[in-house]
Design an enzyme around this catalytic site. Structure first.
Site, PDB file in Angstrom:
ATOM      1  N   PRO A 192       0.832  -1.201   0.000  1.00  0.00           N
ATOM      2  CA  PRO A 192       0.000   0.000   0.000  1.00  0.00           C
ATOM      3  C   PRO A 192       0.871   1.258   0.000  1.00  0.00           C
ATOM      4  O   PRO A 192       1.940   1.265   0.595  1.00  0.00           O
ATOM      5  CB  PRO A 192      -0.783  -0.072   1.315  1.00  0.00           C
ATOM      6  N   GLY A 193       0.404   2.272  -0.689  1.00  0.00           N
ATOM      7  CA  GLY A 193       1.081   3.562  -0.651  1.00  0.00           C
ATOM      8  C   GLY A 193       2.234   3.703  -1.621  1.00  0.00           C
ATOM      9  O   GLY A 193       2.965   4.675  -1.605  1.00  0.00           O
ATOM     10  N   LYS A 196       0.106   2.905  -6.773  1.00  0.00           N
ATOM     11  CA  LYS A 196      -0.603   2.153  -7.800  1.00  0.00           C
ATOM     12  C   LYS A 196      -1.777   2.948  -8.366  1.00  0.00           C
ATOM     13  O   LYS A 196      -1.936   3.055  -9.584  1.00  0.00           O
ATOM     14  CB  LYS A 196      -1.089   0.809  -7.225  1.00  0.00           C
ATOM     15  N   GLU A 413      19.594   0.772  24.486  1.00  0.00           N
ATOM     16  CA  GLU A 413      19.848   1.342  23.153  1.00  0.00           C
ATOM     17  C   GLU A 413      21.352   1.501  22.929  1.00  0.00           C
ATOM     18  O   GLU A 413      21.861   1.243  21.838  1.00  0.00           O
ATOM     19  CB  GLU A 413      19.137   2.682  22.992  1.00  0.00           C
ATOM     20  N   HIS A 416      22.791  -1.802  21.782  1.00  0.00           N
ATOM     21  CA  HIS A 416      22.612  -2.052  20.344  1.00  0.00           C
ATOM     22  C   HIS A 416      23.692  -1.315  19.547  1.00  0.00           C
ATOM     23  O   HIS A 416      24.370  -1.889  18.700  1.00  0.00           O
ATOM     24  CB  HIS A 416      21.260  -1.496  19.875  1.00  0.00           C
TER      25      HIS A 416
HETATM   26  P1  ADP Z   1      -1.483   2.837  -3.599  1.00  0.00           P
HETATM   27  O1  ADP Z   1      -2.643   2.947  -4.529  1.00  0.00           O
HETATM   28  O2  ADP Z   1      -0.345   2.057  -4.149  1.00  0.00           O
HETATM   29  O3  ADP Z   1      -1.845   2.403  -2.228  1.00  0.00           O
HETATM   30  P2  ADP Z   1      -1.487   5.651  -3.935  1.00  0.00           P
HETATM   31  O4  ADP Z   1      -1.333   5.749  -5.396  1.00  0.00           O
HETATM   32  O5  ADP Z   1      -2.856   5.815  -3.400  1.00  0.00           O
HETATM   33  O6  ADP Z   1      -0.876   4.297  -3.410  1.00  0.00           O
HETATM   34  O7  ADP Z   1      -0.495   6.689  -3.242  1.00  0.00           O
HETATM   35  C1  ADP Z   1      -0.907   7.583  -2.251  1.00  0.00           C
HETATM   36  C2  ADP Z   1      -0.197   8.901  -2.392  1.00  0.00           C
HETATM   37  O8  ADP Z   1       1.184   8.755  -2.116  1.00  0.00           O
HETATM   38  C3  ADP Z   1      -0.267   9.457  -3.776  1.00  0.00           C
HETATM   39  O9  ADP Z   1      -1.416  10.209  -3.973  1.00  0.00           O
HETATM   40  C4  ADP Z   1       0.990  10.305  -3.861  1.00  0.00           C
HETATM   41  O10 ADP Z   1       0.776  11.570  -3.279  1.00  0.00           O
HETATM   42  C5  ADP Z   1       1.953   9.557  -2.996  1.00  0.00           C
HETATM   43  N1  ADP Z   1       2.810   8.681  -3.802  1.00  0.00           N
HETATM   44  C6  ADP Z   1       2.846   7.333  -3.727  1.00  0.00           C
HETATM   45  N2  ADP Z   1       3.756   6.839  -4.588  1.00  0.00           N
HETATM   46  C7  ADP Z   1       4.299   7.892  -5.219  1.00  0.00           C
HETATM   47  C8  ADP Z   1       5.294   8.029  -6.233  1.00  0.00           C
HETATM   48  N3  ADP Z   1       5.926   6.959  -6.755  1.00  0.00           N
HETATM   49  N4  ADP Z   1       5.601   9.263  -6.663  1.00  0.00           N
HETATM   50  C9  ADP Z   1       4.990  10.344  -6.145  1.00  0.00           C
HETATM   51  N5  ADP Z   1       4.047  10.278  -5.201  1.00  0.00           N
HETATM   52  C10 ADP Z   1       3.692   9.078  -4.721  1.00  0.00           C
HETATM   53 ZN    ZN Z   2      16.214  -3.244  21.532  1.00  0.00          ZN
END
Ligand code: ADP
Ligand code: ZN
Ligand code: MG
Length: 644
Positions: A192-193, A196, A413, A416
């Site tokens: 996620p994030g 995609k 810490e 480590h």
């Molecule tokens: P996914 O669908 O993979 O969960 P999103 O496309 O919804 O991720 O990404 C969420 C936000 O994170 C995007 O709107 C953008 O602002 C930022 N983001 C994620 N990946 C990128 C990337 N490769 N380049 C620029 N911004 C990104």
């Molecule tokens: Zn530790």
């Protein structure tokens, strides 16, 4: 919830009970001529259910079904696609005529149904119930995004593949002229994030075509048959507006492999999935509609989705590399006033494992912090705090740590960090803090200077040793270990086990993979397979793992004992300053006495040691190949002690 189930089952039985079979020919001619309320292809059974607006002549039923043989599938699909389905009736599960029958037959169930209705209203779902069947466009939103490929950074490979999709949408004739079969479906998979959704929208933005998006999770709460008809409508509309993109987000919600899990809502999911498959199979390759789907759980998808002609193009979208992170930060830093001292590359270095969404979040948090303190420019301090926040949540300044707990944390810490510094194959320690954050009491950051693709045996052993360093410091100094090391022990054990079972780094067991065979992300079955080795081997694996841990424990103990005065000084500095940065750490560690290197590793005592060195690295070595990043964030958050 019981009421819901019973009502739905009741309705299903009703339609199934009065559904005579007709021949394939009759079915096809009904599809061609009759006015229909609903058509449903039951995939896997090669069965089609038809609901008619008027009773069928021979059987007198309004609901019939027929079967077809393999060879007739194209005809059936063509007929279904061109069938005359009366829009008024689509989706309506409880039609007035059927209502009578239900009343007569199932009065008690109806009462339960009413109860359910009441429940839906009370829960605020009344609006949805009322619109049921009417505004079916609501679920799929149409837009023409303005996002461009330049808005997506650090995902060059994915963009490259998607360029082709864009070209096809813009100029299909060019591809068809040379007989190229263009993919109908593209699956984007990754955590996620990672961008995609952003990528899918960028394709539409670049090609200037409408973008219909729908989320798999929206289907889950719907009634039997509704999801399927929405899919049908969605495709119909997209085809009418071709070229177009249909984006199915979270496709795993409907596209999970069929035939497992618990009963109940699966029927709906399967019908929706079947409809999706039928639509993808059915459309003419010349129709310029491309389906893009996204998932972060590609391994759970139904294999039928991934067959040729469906989502046969799969594009992985990974967490970005160092270079990618820098590029993403640059994209999101636009319009944000950065202090001249800010170096985005340094920020990228401090954020291994962060996704695009995390990085966007870091810059946003930094801007918020800057605004809150009435400053004009975003500086390094704000960025550092933002990175920590995104990683572990806001600082818990208010939390009052008991003095003793704070002291233990400082030694833990420090342990480590010092073990990492005293070994020979570790990356530099860049940060130590005993500020509690999120669920961690403190953490130590050991960050590689470059992106790394592979990790050596010595590096892994070092990682295990410094993961244990916190615990060893507690033993050495207090003789009373705390629960704070729970996480560390987990991590050390997992690494040691993988060394033995996955990486073939045990001399006695040899380079053999133990455990479940590696399953490909697409064909893999969920659930644990039985181990493919005997109990005797299992015992040897356990022994090897214990030996590795034991060895690492000894090494950590040795480093800390040798450098006890440095450990004490480090703990004192931590208690005073709470957080130490790279330079402060380097100053304290300048006299660390390192451990002697480990003896040369032999895969077997019988093989002779070769003393011949490798050739020298040629001077014109290629240095700038982009590499995928596998080294995870090595932030080491310790479990909060449960005994406060
Ligand atoms: P996914 O669908 O993979 O969960 P999103 O496309 O919804 O991720 O990404 C969420 C936000 O994170 C995007 O709107 C953008 O602002 C930022 N983001 C994620 N990946 C990128 C990337 N490769 N380049 C620029 N911004 C990104
Ligand atoms: Zn530790
Ligand atoms: Mg998304």
């Amino acid at each position: 919830m019981v009421a819901v189930l019973i009502t739905l089952i009741g309705l299903n039985m009703l339609t199934a009970g009065n559904n005579p079979r007709i021949s394939t020919e009759q079915g096809l001619s009904l599809l061609a001529d009759a006015e229909l309320k609903k058509v449903e292809i039951v995939d896997g059974e090669q069965k089609v259910n038809l609901e008619l607006t008027r009773p069928e002549e021979k059987t007198g039923a309004t609901s019939v079904h027929f079967f077809y043989v393999d060879g007739r599938q194209p005809d059936v699909i063509a007929a279904v696609n061109s069938a005359n389905i009366d829009e008024e009736f689509t989706d309506s599960v409880a039609r007035p005529s059927a209502l009578w029958t239900i009343l007569q037959l199932l009065f008690p169930l109806l009462m339960l149904g009413l109860l359910f209705w009441f429940f839906m209203n009370a829960a605020g779902g009344g609006g949805r119930m009322a619109q049921f069947g009417k505004s079916r466009a609501r679920l799929a939103s149409k837009e023409t995004p303005q996002v461009r490929f330049t808005d997506v950074a650090g995902a060059e490979e994915a963009v490259e593949e998607l360029e082709e999709i864009k070209d096809f949408l813009q100029d299909a004739a060019r591809f068809q002229a040379v007989g190229a079969r263009v993919p109908k479906g593209v699956l984007l998979y990754g955590p996620p994030g990672t961008g995609k959704t952003l990528l899918a929208r960028a394709v539409a933005g670049e090609a200037g075509v409408p973008f219909y998006s729908i989320s798999g999770s929206d289907f889950v709460e719907m009634f039997v048959g509704v999801g399927a008809s929405r899919v049908r409508d969605l495709f119909k509309e997209a085809k009418a507006n071709a070229p177009a993109i249909i984006f199915v987000d979270e496709i795993d919600a409907v596209g999970q492999r069929r035939g497992h899990g618990m009963g109940g809502g699966h029927d709906e999911r399967e019908q929706t999935l079947n409809q999706l498959l039928v639509e993808m199979d059915g459309f003419d390759p010349k129709v310029n509609v491309i389906v893009i789907a996204a998932t972060n759980r590609a391994d759970t998808l139904d294999p039928a989705l991934l067959r040729p002609g469906r989502f046969d193009r799969q594009i992985g979208v990974d967490a970005p590399s160092l270079k990618g992170r820098k590029a993403i930060l640059e994209v999101h830093a636009k319009g944000k006033p950065l202090a001249p001292s800010v170096d985005l590359e340094a920020v990228a270095r401090k954020t291994p494992g962060y996704t695009g969404a995390d990085l966007a979040n870091v810059l946003n948090e930094a801007a918020l912090l800057t605004a809150r303190s009435n400053a004009q420019l975003i500086d390094n301090r704000a960025l550092d705090e933002a990175i920590d926040r995104v990683m572990a949540g806001p600082q818990r300044r208010t939390r009052i740590m008991k003095d003793h707990e704070r002291l233990v944390t400082a030694y833990h810490e420090g342990g480590h960090a010092l073990v990492a510094a005293g070994l020979n194959h570790t990356d530099p320690v860049t940060k130590i803090t005993i500020l509690p954050r999120g669920r961690a009491l403190g953490y130590t950051l050991v960050v590689p200077l470059d992106d790394k693709v592979s990790v050596s045996r010595n590096e892994l052993l070092d990682q295990i040793a410094y993961a244990l360093g916190g615990r060893v410091a507690e033993e050495l100094v207090f003789h009373d270990p705390t629960t704070g090391a729970g996480n560390d022990i987990d991590k050390a054990t997992a690494t040691a086990r993988r060394m033995v079972t996955d990486y073939g780094m045990s001399a006695t067991l040899g380079p053999i993979k133990f455990g479940d065979a590696d399953v490909s992300p697409f064909m893999g079955a969920a659930g644990g397979g039985a181990p493919k080795y005997s109990g005797q081997v299992a015992q040897r694996i356990d022994e090897e793992v214990r030996e590795i841990i034991e060895q690492a424990h000894n090494e950590a103990y040795e480093v800390l004992t040798k450098n006890r005065h440095i450990l004490d000084r480090l703990a004192a500095e931590l208690l005073e300053k709470e957080t130490l940065d790279h330079n402060q750490i380097a100053e304290i560690f300048k006299d660390v006495e390192k451990l002697a290197p480990r003896p040369t590793w032999l895969s077997s005592a019988d093989r002779p040691v070769s003393t011949q060195p490798p050739i020298a690295i040629p001077t014109a070595a290629i240095t700038d190949v982009p590499v995928a990043e596998i080294s995870e964030a090595q932030a080491d958050g310790d479990e909060e002690s449960e005994t406060e």
